[in-house]
Design a protein around this motif. Structure first.
Motif, PDB file in Angstrom:
ATOM      1  N   ARG A   1       0.822  -1.211   0.000  1.00 60.91           N
ATOM      2  CA  ARG A   1       0.000   0.000   0.000  1.00 60.91           C
ATOM      3  C   ARG A   1       0.855   1.259   0.000  1.00 60.91           C
ATOM      4  O   ARG A   1       0.412   2.316  -0.445  1.00 60.91           O
ATOM      5  N   GLY A   2       2.077   1.166   0.516  1.00 55.00           N
ATOM      6  CA  GLY A   2       2.980   2.309   0.501  1.00 55.00           C
ATOM      7  C   GLY A   2       3.766   2.446  -0.783  1.00 55.00           C
ATOM      8  O   GLY A   2       4.534   3.406  -0.937  1.00 55.00           O
ATOM      9  N   LEU A   3       3.576   1.501  -1.720  1.00 53.71           N
ATOM     10  CA  LEU A   3       4.288   1.529  -3.008  1.00 53.71           C
ATOM     11  C   LEU A   3       3.290   1.457  -4.165  1.00 53.71           C
ATOM     12  O   LEU A   3       3.331   0.516  -4.955  1.00 53.71           O
ATOM     13  N   PRO A   4       2.391   2.412  -4.294  1.00 51.49           N
ATOM     14  CA  PRO A   4       1.414   2.336  -5.389  1.00 51.49           C
ATOM     15  C   PRO A   4       2.086   2.293  -6.753  1.00 51.49           C
ATOM     16  O   PRO A   4       2.998   3.069  -7.036  1.00 51.49           O
ATOM     17  N   ASN A   5       1.658   1.330  -7.557  1.00 49.04           N
ATOM     18  CA  ASN A   5       2.192   1.090  -8.906  1.00 49.04           C
ATOM     19  C   ASN A   5       3.616   0.529  -8.899  1.00 49.04           C
ATOM     20  O   ASN A   5       4.180   0.277  -9.970  1.00 49.04           O
ATOM     21  N   LEU A   6       4.190   0.358  -7.726  1.00 49.11           N
ATOM     22  CA  LEU A   6       5.516  -0.257  -7.625  1.00 49.11           C
ATOM     23  C   LEU A   6       5.457  -1.472  -6.699  1.00 49.11           C
ATOM     24  O   LEU A   6       6.448  -1.821  -6.042  1.00 49.11           O
ATOM     25  N   GLU A   7       4.313  -2.121  -6.648  1.00 48.22           N
ATOM     26  CA  GLU A   7       4.118  -3.240  -5.720  1.00 48.22           C
ATOM     27  C   GLU A   7       5.066  -4.394  -5.977  1.00 48.22           C
ATOM     28  O   GLU A   7       5.309  -5.213  -5.081  1.00 48.22           O
ATOM     29  N   ALA A   8       5.617  -4.476  -7.182  1.00 51.12           N
ATOM     30  CA  ALA A   8       6.547  -5.571  -7.483  1.00 51.12           C
ATOM     31  C   ALA A   8       7.776  -5.531  -6.582  1.00 51.12           C
ATOM     32  O   ALA A   8       8.444  -6.553  -6.369  1.00 51.12           O
ATOM     33  N   HIS A   9       8.106  -4.358  -6.026  1.00 51.05           N
ATOM     34  CA  HIS A   9       9.271  -4.225  -5.163  1.00 51.05           C
ATOM     35  C   HIS A   9       8.935  -4.480  -3.699  1.00 51.05           C
ATOM     36  O   HIS A   9       9.828  -4.380  -2.839  1.00 51.05           O
ATOM     37  N   ALA A  10       7.693  -4.800  -3.399  1.00 52.92           N
ATOM     38  CA  ALA A  10       7.272  -4.932  -2.004  1.00 52.92           C
ATOM     39  C   ALA A  10       8.062  -5.988  -1.229  1.00 52.92           C
ATOM     40  O   ALA A  10       8.438  -5.738  -0.072  1.00 52.92           O
ATOM     41  N   PRO A  11       8.347  -7.175  -1.785  1.00 47.28           N
ATOM     42  CA  PRO A  11       9.119  -8.147  -0.995  1.00 47.28           C
ATOM     43  C   PRO A  11      10.491  -7.625  -0.576  1.00 47.28           C
ATOM     44  O   PRO A  11      10.927  -7.857   0.549  1.00 47.28           O
ATOM     45  N   MET A  12      11.179  -6.920  -1.482  1.00 47.41           N
ATOM     46  CA  MET A  12      12.493  -6.381  -1.140  1.00 47.41           C
ATOM     47  C   MET A  12      12.382  -5.333  -0.039  1.00 47.41           C
ATOM     48  O   MET A  12      13.153  -5.349   0.940  1.00 47.41           O
ATOM     49  N   VAL A  13      11.418  -4.412  -0.160  1.00 49.08           N
ATOM     50  CA  VAL A  13      11.270  -3.350   0.836  1.00 49.08           C
ATOM     51  C   VAL A  13      10.854  -3.932   2.181  1.00 49.08           C
ATOM     52  O   VAL A  13      11.348  -3.506   3.236  1.00 49.08           O
ATOM     53  N   ALA A  14       9.959  -4.906   2.170  1.00 45.54           N
ATOM     54  CA  ALA A  14       9.548  -5.542   3.425  1.00 45.54           C
ATOM     55  C   ALA A  14      10.734  -6.203   4.104  1.00 45.54           C
ATOM     56  O   ALA A  14      10.873  -6.153   5.335  1.00 45.54           O
TER      57      ALA A  14
ATOM     58  N   GLU B   1      -5.697  -9.064  -5.581  1.00 46.73           N
ATOM     59  CA  GLU B   1      -4.639  -8.660  -4.662  1.00 46.73           C
ATOM     60  C   GLU B   1      -4.276  -9.811  -3.726  1.00 46.73           C
ATOM     61  O   GLU B   1      -3.090 -10.017  -3.412  1.00 46.73           O
ATOM     62  N   TYR B   2      -5.265 -10.554  -3.307  1.00 46.28           N
ATOM     63  CA  TYR B   2      -5.028 -11.726  -2.462  1.00 46.28           C
ATOM     64  C   TYR B   2      -4.069 -12.690  -3.159  1.00 46.28           C
ATOM     65  O   TYR B   2      -3.111 -13.179  -2.561  1.00 46.28           O
ATOM     66  N   GLY B   3      -4.322 -12.958  -4.447  1.00 43.72           N
ATOM     67  CA  GLY B   3      -3.449 -13.855  -5.199  1.00 43.72           C
ATOM     68  C   GLY B   3      -2.054 -13.289  -5.377  1.00 43.72           C
ATOM     69  O   GLY B   3      -1.057 -14.017  -5.290  1.00 43.72           O
ATOM     70  N   GLN B   4      -1.947 -11.984  -5.624  1.00 47.09           N
ATOM     71  CA  GLN B   4      -0.632 -11.369  -5.798  1.00 47.09           C
ATOM     72  C   GLN B   4       0.200 -11.461  -4.526  1.00 47.09           C
ATOM     73  O   GLN B   4       1.403 -11.736  -4.577  1.00 47.09           O
ATOM     74  N   ILE B   5      -0.436 -11.237  -3.379  1.00 44.51           N
ATOM     75  CA  ILE B   5       0.294 -11.311  -2.117  1.00 44.51           C
ATOM     76  C   ILE B   5       0.772 -12.741  -1.864  1.00 44.51           C
ATOM     77  O   ILE B   5       1.907 -12.965  -1.436  1.00 44.51           O
ATOM     78  N   LEU B   6      -0.080 -13.714  -2.134  1.00 44.37           N
ATOM     79  CA  LEU B   6       0.332 -15.115  -1.962  1.00 44.37           C
ATOM     80  C   LEU B   6       1.561 -15.424  -2.803  1.00 44.37           C
ATOM     81  O   LEU B   6       2.520 -16.046  -2.326  1.00 44.37           O
ATOM     82  N   ARG B   7       1.536 -14.993  -4.054  1.00 43.12           N
ATOM     83  CA  ARG B   7       2.667 -15.292  -4.938  1.00 43.12           C
ATOM     84  C   ARG B   7       3.930 -14.550  -4.497  1.00 43.12           C
ATOM     85  O   ARG B   7       5.037 -15.085  -4.606  1.00 43.12           O
ATOM     86  N   GLN B   8       3.788 -13.317  -4.006  1.00 39.56           N
ATOM     87  CA  GLN B   8       4.963 -12.593  -3.530  1.00 39.56           C
ATOM     88  C   GLN B   8       5.512 -13.191  -2.244  1.00 39.56           C
ATOM     89  O   GLN B   8       6.697 -13.048  -1.948  1.00 39.56           O
ATOM     90  N   LEU B   9       4.673 -13.863  -1.489  1.00 37.00           N
ATOM     91  CA  LEU B   9       5.143 -14.574  -0.307  1.00 37.00           C
ATOM     92  C   LEU B   9       5.935 -15.823  -0.679  1.00 37.00           C
ATOM     93  O   LEU B   9       6.654 -16.374   0.157  1.00 37.00           O
ATOM     94  N   GLY B  10       5.781 -16.265  -1.921  1.00 35.42           N
ATOM     95  CA  GLY B  10       6.472 -17.467  -2.366  1.00 35.42           C
ATOM     96  C   GLY B  10       5.579 -18.680  -2.485  1.00 35.42           C
ATOM     97  O   GLY B  10       6.072 -19.785  -2.723  1.00 35.42           O
ATOM     98  N   VAL B  11       4.271 -18.495  -2.317  1.00 29.56           N
ATOM     99  CA  VAL B  11       3.334 -19.610  -2.447  1.00 29.56           C
ATOM    100  C   VAL B  11       3.054 -19.831  -3.927  1.00 29.56           C
ATOM    101  O   VAL B  11       2.604 -18.922  -4.625  1.00 29.56           O
TER     102      VAL B  11
END
Length: 557
Positions: A103-116, A277-287
């Protein structure tokens, strides 16, 4: 990497655990002596990872030696333990962390795992450096060679501020604007150390401009989180993040900030995430999950709070005879009631009315038979006027999931049919108890015309079957169930009436209708069906939750 060096790493493991407390217990680390073995264990993109699903640390000792970290085994291992103990600690919190960073990276969500990961590392390293006296700063001096870019400079400057290191110790001097952001980030880490999730969005906002300026920024990562491909992440569908404020406007972080009159990001707390969004988060978690399976998981989780006991029909209690002894038989009573054995035992001379005996019996209730669950025959409209349940929330799909999972809960079987235009039909293999197969049907999408699948309804009740309740979820397009004809020219009204009688447990039309007149029209076309009208799709879920109390009130008991 020699066996001796591997033993050195294993030897400091108890001390790494003790850095977080006397009673911390984590599986022994998986120490891979070569990068090849580390890759086989699933480690890539870093020299270490922590698996939250099985609480295991994996290290690539060959790569760690190449970075010169051999003398910092305690620091590295204690850092990995910190991810299990402090942040993110478990799968659910890791998912919430990732969602808030997104939510803090609008349109740049692909970088969320690195920032987290950067944010979690800040929290863990600051605790170890300040409270445990470990040399976390030395880890970054040895591993940051070749790293560059504004994001890495900002990140290293945060560590310099947190640990009161000389300017330029971990990174060359930075411009004033980057230094100002680093000051905010350092303050944020301290302010939200005990409530780190609340600060995750603010940290992501500080990183946003650096990623926006250089979307290809890649920074060295001391470690990475990982989960198994089949990991379950409960609670992910619910969005409880609450409002987010930029650190510069957060009075807790910036002493000169005034209390904000409005949030800097639209709050979504208390709501549910969208399926995509639910699916995207799962995949970014590595599921490793497909779009279809992610949607099935989403609606199963959304349906869980609404599941009710599915209606059942109680079978009659069996009454069993209970012998209670004998009594005298007299002339005039039925001859077949004479108990000749009891009579002979009383006297070898049979004198009617004097020596004759009859058996006396009472009755007792036998054990109650198991209740017979009512099967569910479910038809969900998937025409062009309906939402795609894999992209946005479909209350039709959610209501269908509540009904189907409630039926499965008490042992009933379910046939689920998704329908749209002619030949656009998806149906389970008859009545099944496989929730995955049912949810995959319900989460499908056609988006075509509207033509009720009369052939499915007809064939389902061509032969007698156990009691079944039919539910159709649609809008005014349900009139194709009675106004159309099948491929043999048989009127839909006849097919629907025959199916309703053959089901034996009633039928419900759950329809979104815009007017009373439209409701009256549909009711006239479908005599015998229980029509339930909603004017908002969200009301479907309320109906599904009350279905057990409502649809079977007239079921015989």
């Amino acid at each position: 990497m020699t066996g001796t060096e591997s033993a050195d790493w294993a030897g400091v493991w108890p001390e790494a655990l003790a850095a977080w407390g006397r009673f911390v217990s984590v599986h022994p680390p998986l120490l891979c002596e070569s990068s090849e073995r580390a890759r086989a264990a699933g480690l890539s993109g870093s020299f270490a990872m922590f698996r939250l699903d099985d609480r295991t640390v994996v290290l690539d000792l060959e790569q760690a030696a190449g970075l010169g970290l051999g003398g910092l085994a305690l620091e590295v291992l204690a850092h990995e333990v910190g991810h299990h103990v402090l942040c993110p600690a478990d799968l659910s919190d890791n998912a919430r962390l990732l969602a808030r960073v997104r939510r803090g990276l609008p349109n740049l969500e692909a970088h969320a795992p690195m920032v987290a990961n950067l944010y979690a590392d800040l929290l863990v390293n600051d605790r170890l450096q300040r409270s445990r006296g470990l040399r976390m700063d030395e880890v970054y001096r040895r591993m940051a060679g070749g790293a560059s870019g504004p994001l890495w400079a900002f990140y290293m400057r945060v560590y310099e501020i947190l640990w009161a290191l000389p300017t330029g110790d971990l990174t060359p001097a930075v411009p004033a604007d980057i230094d100002a952001d680093a000051q905010l980030a350092a303050r944020l880490v301290r302010v939200y150390a005990a409530d780190w999730l609340a600060g995750a969005g603010g940290f992501a906002m500080l990183c946003y401009r650096f990623l926006a300026e250089d979307c290809d920024s890649v920074v060295p990562r001391t470690c990475r989180g990982a989960v198994g491909p089949d990991a379950q992440v409960p609670g992910l569908a619910y969005d409880d993040d609450g409002p987010m404020t930029h650190p510069a406007l957060d009075p807790l972080v910036n002493d000169f900030a005034e209390p904000p009159t409005e949030v800097q990001a639209e709050p979504s707390g208390g709501q549910y995430r969208e399926p995509f969004e639910y699916g995207q988060i799962l995949r970014q978690l590595g599921v490793d999950v497909s779009e279809e399976d992610a949607a099935a998981r989403y609606y199963k989780e959304r349906a869980a709070p609404h599941l009710v006991a599915f209606p059942v029909r109680a079978r009659p209690v069996v009454r069993e005879p209970l012998p209670e002894g004998t009594a005298a038989w007299d002339v005039g009573e039925p001859l077949d009631r004479v108990d000749w054995l009891a009579t002979a035992l009383r006297s070898p001379l049979v004198v009617p009315g004097v020596t004759t005996e009859q058996r006396v019996e009472g009755w007792m209730d036998g054990a109650s038979a198991d209740p017979e669950p009512v099967d569910l025959d479910l038809y969900v409209d998937s025409s062009g006027s309906m939402p795609d349940p894999r992209r946005t929330v479909s209350h039709l799909t959610l209501a269908g999931a509540v009904l189907a999972l409630s039926a499965l809960r008490v042992g009933a079987r379910v046939q689920a049919t998704l329908w749209s235009g002619t030949r656009q039909v998806l149906v389970t293999d008859g009545f099944v108890r496989d929730e995955t197969a049912i949810l995959r049907v319900l989460t499908g999408f056609f988006g075509g015309g509207t033509a009720f699948p009369l052939h499915v309804l007809r064939d389902t009740y061509a032969e007698p079957r156990r009691p079944t309740h039919i539910v159709v979820i649609s809008d005014n397009g349900v009139d194709t169930m009675v106004k159309a004809v099948d491929e043999a020219g048989r009127p839909g009204g006849d097919i629907a009436a025959t199916a309703l009688a053959g089901a034996g447990a009633g039928g419900t039309l759950l329809l979104n209708l815009w007017s009373d007149a439209e409701e009256a029209r549909i009711a006239a076309l479908t005599p015998g069906w229980d029509l339930h009208r909603v004017t908002e799709w969200s009301d479907l879920v309320d109906f599904a939750a009350a279905f057990g109390r409502r649809a079977y009130e007239r079921s015989p008991r």
